[in-house]
Write an enzyme that holds these catalytic residues in place. Structure first.
Site, short mmCIF file in Angstrom:
data_model
loop_
_atom_site.label_atom_id
_atom_site.label_comp_id
_atom_site.label_asym_id
_atom_site.label_seq_id
_atom_site.Cartn_x
_atom_site.Cartn_y
_atom_site.Cartn_z
N ASN A 90 1.14 -1.26 -0.06
CA ASN A 90 -0.32 -0.40 -0.15
C ASN A 90 1.36 1.32 0.08
O ASN A 90 0.72 1.82 -0.51
CB ASN A 90 -0.44 -0.08 1.67
N SER A 143 -4.07 2.27 -8.49
CA SER A 143 -4.66 3.45 -8.47
C SER A 143 -5.16 3.90 -9.93
O SER A 143 -4.97 2.76 -11.01
CB SER A 143 -3.54 4.66 -8.18
N SER A 145 -4.91 6.22 -10.93
CA SER A 145 -3.96 6.90 -12.60
C SER A 145 -2.76 5.58 -13.00
O SER A 145 -1.61 6.01 -13.61
CB SER A 145 -3.44 7.96 -11.32
N TYR A 156 3.87 8.98 -11.65
CA TYR A 156 3.03 8.48 -10.90
C TYR A 156 2.27 7.64 -12.24
O TYR A 156 2.26 5.90 -11.56
CB TYR A 156 2.21 9.68 -10.50
N1 LIG Z 1 -5.39 9.12 -1.34
C1 LIG Z 1 -5.63 9.15 -2.77
O1 LIG Z 1 -6.19 9.94 -3.35
C2 LIG Z 1 -5.10 7.80 -2.91
C3 LIG Z 1 -5.95 7.14 -4.60
C4 LIG Z 1 -5.16 6.04 -5.18
C5 LIG Z 1 -3.95 5.97 -5.17
N2 LIG Z 1 -3.67 5.65 -3.59
C6 LIG Z 1 -2.82 4.84 -2.97
O2 LIG Z 1 -2.88 4.69 -2.00
C7 LIG Z 1 -2.00 4.05 -1.39
C8 LIG Z 1 -2.24 4.93 -0.10
O3 LIG Z 1 -1.89 6.20 0.16
P1 LIG Z 1 -2.09 6.65 1.22
O4 LIG Z 1 -3.58 8.01 0.11
O5 LIG Z 1 -3.39 6.30 2.57
O6 LIG Z 1 -1.77 8.86 1.89
P2 LIG Z 1 -0.44 8.71 3.00
O7 LIG Z 1 0.11 9.50 2.45
O8 LIG Z 1 -1.56 8.49 3.74
O9 LIG Z 1 -0.27 7.14 3.21
C9 LIG Z 1 1.13 6.54 2.10
C10 LIG Z 1 1.45 5.80 2.51
O10 LIG Z 1 2.79 5.57 2.65
C11 LIG Z 1 4.00 5.74 3.36
N3 LIG Z 1 5.48 5.76 2.47
C12 LIG Z 1 5.82 6.59 1.76
N4 LIG Z 1 7.02 6.07 1.39
C13 LIG Z 1 7.31 5.13 1.66
C14 LIG Z 1 9.05 4.79 1.98
N5 LIG Z 1 9.13 4.75 0.57
N6 LIG Z 1 8.98 3.97 2.11
C15 LIG Z 1 7.80 3.15 4.01
N7 LIG Z 1 6.28 3.49 3.71
C16 LIG Z 1 6.61 4.81 2.82
C17 LIG Z 1 4.21 7.01 4.23
O11 LIG Z 1 4.46 6.91 5.48
C18 LIG Z 1 2.13 7.12 4.39
O12 LIG Z 1 2.24 5.99 5.59
C19 LIG Z 1 -0.42 4.69 -1.95
O13 LIG Z 1 0.13 3.71 -2.66
C20 LIG Z 1 -1.62 5.74 -3.06
O14 LIG Z 1 -0.29 5.63 -4.53
C21 LIG Z 1 -4.31 6.90 -2.92
#
Ligand SMILES: NC(=O)c1ccc[n+]([C@@H]2O[C@H](COP(=O)([O-])OP(=O)(O)OC[C@H]3O[C@@H](n4cnc5c(N)ncnc54)[C@H](O)[C@@H]3O)[C@@H](O)[C@H]2O)c1
Length: 267
Positions: A90, A143, A145, A156
């Site tokens: 994730n 995503s 995306s 991305y």
């Molecule tokens: N929020 C949105 O709109 C959205 C939409 C589509 C997809 N996503 C995907 O959902 C997933 C979760 O994102 P979220 O929305 O909960 O955001 P978020 O920023 O809360 O979570 C991202 C998490 O990834 C961790 N992270 C980032 N880089 C890291 C690294 N190098 N090593 C270890 N951990 C790392 C961060 O510490 C965080 O806990 C992601 O993969 C994101 O691409 C999010």
């Protein structure tokens, strides 16, 4: 939430300390799993571990774009909880890097490292342990995306697109190992990642395009990740599940009734 869907199962959730990952950790632990929350920043990870109880949830600080750190995460999980059944990839990061001629190669590599290479490293280290347990479930948080393109989000888009097709490779390569691999494609979800939209003051424009006129809640994506990780999805592998409030159901062409209303009002 069902009380015992994950009883006796061990899960790793990367990026598990905030947003969608934290909601998924709460759900899996609530349904009986032992979970290792893996993320870079210690503070939110330790807080969540304490909230969920250290007998069921542990925090491991690591950078998932570094192979040795992901190998250490998997080895530590197996050592502490005795095996690995569920891997939820994730962790992710996004960025507006500009169009290709202006895109910094360092940023390109960073995006690939966090969003794509991390998934490969975790699967490479985790699959042998799942085989030892007689099977398992991999769920990748991709995503929309990765299915379609956003202006200026080149790296991305490319990384998430690769995660989606890699999920299908995993699914066919490991079907005979009783390991399922599926991916979720969220649209806008209200998490710390989406806070950038507020900083740029563009959230309203983003939401306006979504037929449901809202972003998703982290729990709404966690429900899908948990379902795919559970035995309820026992015949699903290589599936790509979209959850975006209807955004990608549209062709992208303008909203004709709205356009006509505007034109009539302008007369
Ligand atoms: N929020 C949105 O709109 C959205 C939409 C589509 C997809 N996503 C995907 O959902 C997933 C979760 O994102 P979220 O929305 O909960 O955001 P978020 O920023 O809360 O979570 C991202 C998490 O990834 C961790 N992270 C980032 N880089 C890291 C690294 N190098 N090593 C270890 N951990 C790392 C961060 O510490 C965080 O806990 C992601 O993969 C994101 O691409 C999010």
């Amino acid at each position: 939430m069902r009380a015992n869907r994950f009883e006796g199962r061990v899960a790793i959730i990367t990026g598990g300390s905030t947003g969608i990952g934290a909601a998924t950790a709460r759900q899996l632990v609530g349904e009986g799993a032992c979970v290792v929350i893996a993320a870079r920043r210690a503070e939110p990870g330790i807080a969540l571990m304490k909230e969920l109880g250290e007998d069921k949830a542990l925090f491991f600080q690591c950078d998932v774009s570094v192979q040795a750190e992901v190998e250490a995460l998997v080895a530590w999980t197996v050592d502490r909880f005795g095996g690995l059944d569920i891997l939820i990839n994730n962790a992710g990061a996004t960025c507006f890097g500009g169009y290709t001629p202006d895109l910094d190669p360092a940023l390109w590599h960073q995006m690939m490292g966090v969003n794509l290479h991390s998934v490969f490293y975790a699967c490479k280290a985790g699959i042998p342990h799942m085989k030892q347990r007689g099977g398992g479930a991999i769920v990748n948080n991709a995503s929309i995306s990765g299915l379609y393109a956003d202006y200026g989000f080149t790296a991305y888009n490319a990384a998430k697109g690769a995660v989606i097709n890699y999920t299908k490779s995993l699914a066919i390569d490991h079907a005979q190992d009783n390991i399922r691999a599926n991916a979720v494609c969220p649209g806008l979800v209200d998490t710390p990642m989406a806070d950038a939209l507020d900083e740029l003051k563009v959230r309203d424009a983003w939401v306006e395009n979504i037929p449901m006129k809202r972003g998703g809640k982290p729990e709404e994506i966690a429900n899908i990740l948990a379902f795919l990780a559970s035995d309820e999805a026992s015949f699903m592998t290589g599936s790509i599940v979209v959850a975006d409030g209807g955004l990608s159901a549209a062709t992208g062409q303008p909203n004709l009734p709205k356009l006509m209303e505007k034109m009539a009002a302008a007369k």
